[in-house]
Design a protein around this motif. Structure first.
Motif, PDB file in Angstrom:
ATOM      1  N   LEU A 106       0.820  -1.207   0.000  1.00 57.76           N
ATOM      2  CA  LEU A 106       0.000   0.000   0.000  1.00 57.76           C
ATOM      3  C   LEU A 106       0.855   1.259   0.000  1.00 57.76           C
ATOM      4  O   LEU A 106       0.485   2.263  -0.635  1.00 57.76           O
ATOM      5  CB  LEU A 106      -0.941  -0.011   1.208  1.00 57.76           C
ATOM      6  CG  LEU A 106      -2.038  -1.075   1.197  1.00 57.76           C
ATOM      7  CD1 LEU A 106      -2.855  -1.013   2.484  1.00 57.76           C
ATOM      8  CD2 LEU A 106      -2.961  -0.912  -0.002  1.00 57.76           C
ATOM      9  N   ASN A 133      -6.580  -5.171   3.392  1.00 53.41           N
ATOM     10  CA  ASN A 133      -5.944  -5.536   2.125  1.00 53.41           C
ATOM     11  C   ASN A 133      -5.294  -6.912   2.228  1.00 53.41           C
ATOM     12  O   ASN A 133      -5.345  -7.717   1.280  1.00 53.41           O
ATOM     13  CB  ASN A 133      -4.904  -4.487   1.748  1.00 53.41           C
ATOM     14  CG  ASN A 133      -4.399  -4.652   0.334  1.00 53.41           C
ATOM     15  OD1 ASN A 133      -5.166  -4.573  -0.627  1.00 53.41           O
ATOM     16  ND2 ASN A 133      -3.109  -4.887   0.190  1.00 53.41           N
ATOM     17  N   TRP A 189      -9.718   5.416   0.351  1.00 51.55           N
ATOM     18  CA  TRP A 189      -9.423   4.091   0.881  1.00 51.55           C
ATOM     19  C   TRP A 189     -10.528   3.099   0.509  1.00 51.55           C
ATOM     20  O   TRP A 189     -10.256   1.931   0.216  1.00 51.55           O
ATOM     21  CB  TRP A 189      -9.265   4.132   2.390  1.00 51.55           C
ATOM     22  CG  TRP A 189      -7.876   4.405   2.882  1.00 51.55           C
ATOM     23  CD1 TRP A 189      -7.493   5.314   3.815  1.00 51.55           C
ATOM     24  CD2 TRP A 189      -6.660   3.746   2.482  1.00 51.55           C
ATOM     25  NE1 TRP A 189      -6.133   5.275   4.028  1.00 51.55           N
ATOM     26  CE2 TRP A 189      -5.601   4.320   3.221  1.00 51.55           C
ATOM     27  CE3 TRP A 189      -6.368   2.735   1.567  1.00 51.55           C
ATOM     28  CZ2 TRP A 189      -4.274   3.907   3.078  1.00 51.55           C
ATOM     29  CZ3 TRP A 189      -5.050   2.325   1.420  1.00 51.55           C
ATOM     30  CH2 TRP A 189      -4.030   2.907   2.164  1.00 51.55           C
TER      31      TRP A 189
END
Length: 474
Positions: A106, A133, A189
């Motif tokens: 990320l 994630n 996000w």
């Protein structure tokens, strides 16, 4: 009349009754101890049962009428539930670190400074983006089955009141998914993680009242059936207020299992790199930094070196700062503040054949304090003293003096240990942050600033140089 505070910490659950008028705890505290699993997860259902057993017991023992209920919990936790609020995943805590590779991915996909200023949080395994994630990558089928991602307090409240209970801004701010400028879930996000708006709970301030318990709790807790319940508050926010940190000019040091240095402020500020910014309520920010190390380092050293607490405390108290030649980076569990290095590890540099156990333990305690020194410098507060609390400092006044020495400011510590619960009580009792610290009933112990500070200024520089050599940061 009394206010019941449910305090869910990272190692125990407490239920406390505070007298509305005197602000004192009005009967013995009900407590249940527990531990995170080895991978820093919890079974949310079992944890909720412990909470409910505390409420059962305090209602059975108390003859005092309860007018309000509040809750404070450890934060940075996330749980996937189905559309009936049944847990589908473990409760992942802030200490769960299996998403470190996901965090690295990320970091390379987004503008890290923009994320930090937008959400108040760095990309790190302590926060939701990396965890979600990671889970989406390793268990895509499970990830797709989750109807909503909630925190532990919201999960409990939905069991007690039914669906639709919102998450407080306070707790949401520790997730790394809250846009601190808009007090809404961060759209960028959501897009990157493949989340829809319905995957996250509605948001509200902590004073969004829940009232009217659902069955079977209306029968089980009949005296609370129509009593207002305030939404959950982050334990760090409660601890800061409960310790007297009610202004941007007053830093508060808390040393429990981990450690933190924080201020409360109504101002939206640009966040320096070592710090984060969470929410106390809709109008107030909690700015500071937290470390993975605190009392856990002290406990490790005593156990590993086979030292008794009483003997070490006496030696530390009688031992003045001396050039033991050691530089400690006590990053045993990786690093959060100040530099958020996922794979950092503990180091004790300079050991010789003359090094003693006292040298090692003192170097480690100094090392923890030196990390907080960096956070204090980033806060840049004008206060000439620090308010302090937490179980680790209560157990070791000698360590409190080391903190005063390293931070180069006198410390006032409180004998009261239930600062998170007390701060939550104050927020409910006064309808927000009190204008004046309501801590006069607590005994304070004073630890003076040292007369000579060059020793720790030099040690701080040496620790910083060692960190840069190992991790190329600083």
């Amino acid at each position: 009349m009394n206010i019941l505070i449910i305090d869910v910490g990272s190692s125990s659950i407490r239920a406390l009754l505070f007298d509305y008028e005197s602000a004192l705890i009005s009967q013995p505290i009900i407590r249940r101890d527990y531990q995170f699993n080895s991978d820093a997860t919890c079974d949310a259902h079992q944890l909720r049962q412990l909470v409910e057993s505390c409420v059962d017991e305090i209602l059975a023992q108390s003859s005092y009428p309860i007018q309000t209920v509040g809750m404070t919990t450890f934060v940075g936790n996330v749980l996937g539930v189905d559309d009936k609020n049944k847990p589908l995943t473990p409760l992942y805590t802030y200490a769960h670190n299996q998403a470190s590779e996901s965090a690295k991915i990320l970091i390379n996909l987004v503008d890290n400074e923009a994320v930090h200023q937008r959400t108040g949080c760095r990309i790190h395994t302590a926060y939701h983006p990396a965890k979600l994630n990671w889970l989406k990558t390793i268990q895509p089928d499970l990830f797709s089955q989750v109807a909503q991602w909630v925190d532990f307090a919201t999960y409990c409240y939905r069991e007690w009141f039914g669906h639709g209970v919102p998450c407080s801004y306070s707790i949401a701010s520790w997730s790394g998914l809250l846009n601190r400028h808009t007090n809404t879930w961060d759209l960028e996000w959501q897009k990157l993680l493949g989340l829809r708006e319905s995957h996250l709970p509605h948001l509200a301030d902590y004073d969004n009242i829940q009232q009217g318990l659902a069955l079977p709790y209306a029968n089980r807790w009949a005296s609370l059936k129509s009593i207002p319940f305030y939404l959950g508050i982050g334990d760090g926010a409660g601890a800061n207020i409960g310790s007297g940190g009610v202004s941007p000019n007053q830093p508060v040091l808390t040393v429990g299992t981990t450690a933190a240095m924080r201020i409360s402020t109504p101002n939206m500020m640009n966040i320096p790199s070592p710090l984060w910014s969470y929410r106390i309520d809709k109008n107030h920010h909690l700015v500071g930094g937290s470390t993975n190390e605190g009392g856990n380092i002290f406990a490790w050293a005593k156990n590993t070196l086979n030292l008794t607490n009483g003997g070490i405390e006496a030696q530390l108290a009688s031992n003045t700062p001396a050039p033991h030649g050691l530089i400690a980076l006590p990053l045993f569990n990786g690093e959060r503040s100040p530099y958020f290095h996922e794979s950092a590890r503990g180091t004790i540099h300079g050991i010789t054949i003359q090094t003693t156990p006292l040298d090692i333990i003192r170097a480690l305690l100094e090392g923890v304090a030196l990390r907080l020194r960096i956070i204090l410098a980033a806060l840049n507060t004008p206060s000439d003293f620090i308010l302090a609390g937490g179980g680790a400092l209560h157990q070791s006044p000698a360590w409190a003096q080391i903190f005063a020495d390293v931070l180069e400011r006198p410390l006032y510590t409180f004998s009261e240990r239930e600062t998170s619960a007390y701060g939550t009580f104050l927020l409910i009792r006064y309808g927000g942050i009190p204008h004046i610290p309501q801590t006069n009933q607590y005994d304070r112990q004073f630890f003076p600033r040292p007369e000579h500070t060059s020793y720790y200024a030099d040690l701080a520089e040496k620790q910083n140089l060692l960190y840069q050599q190992l991790y190329h940061k600083g």
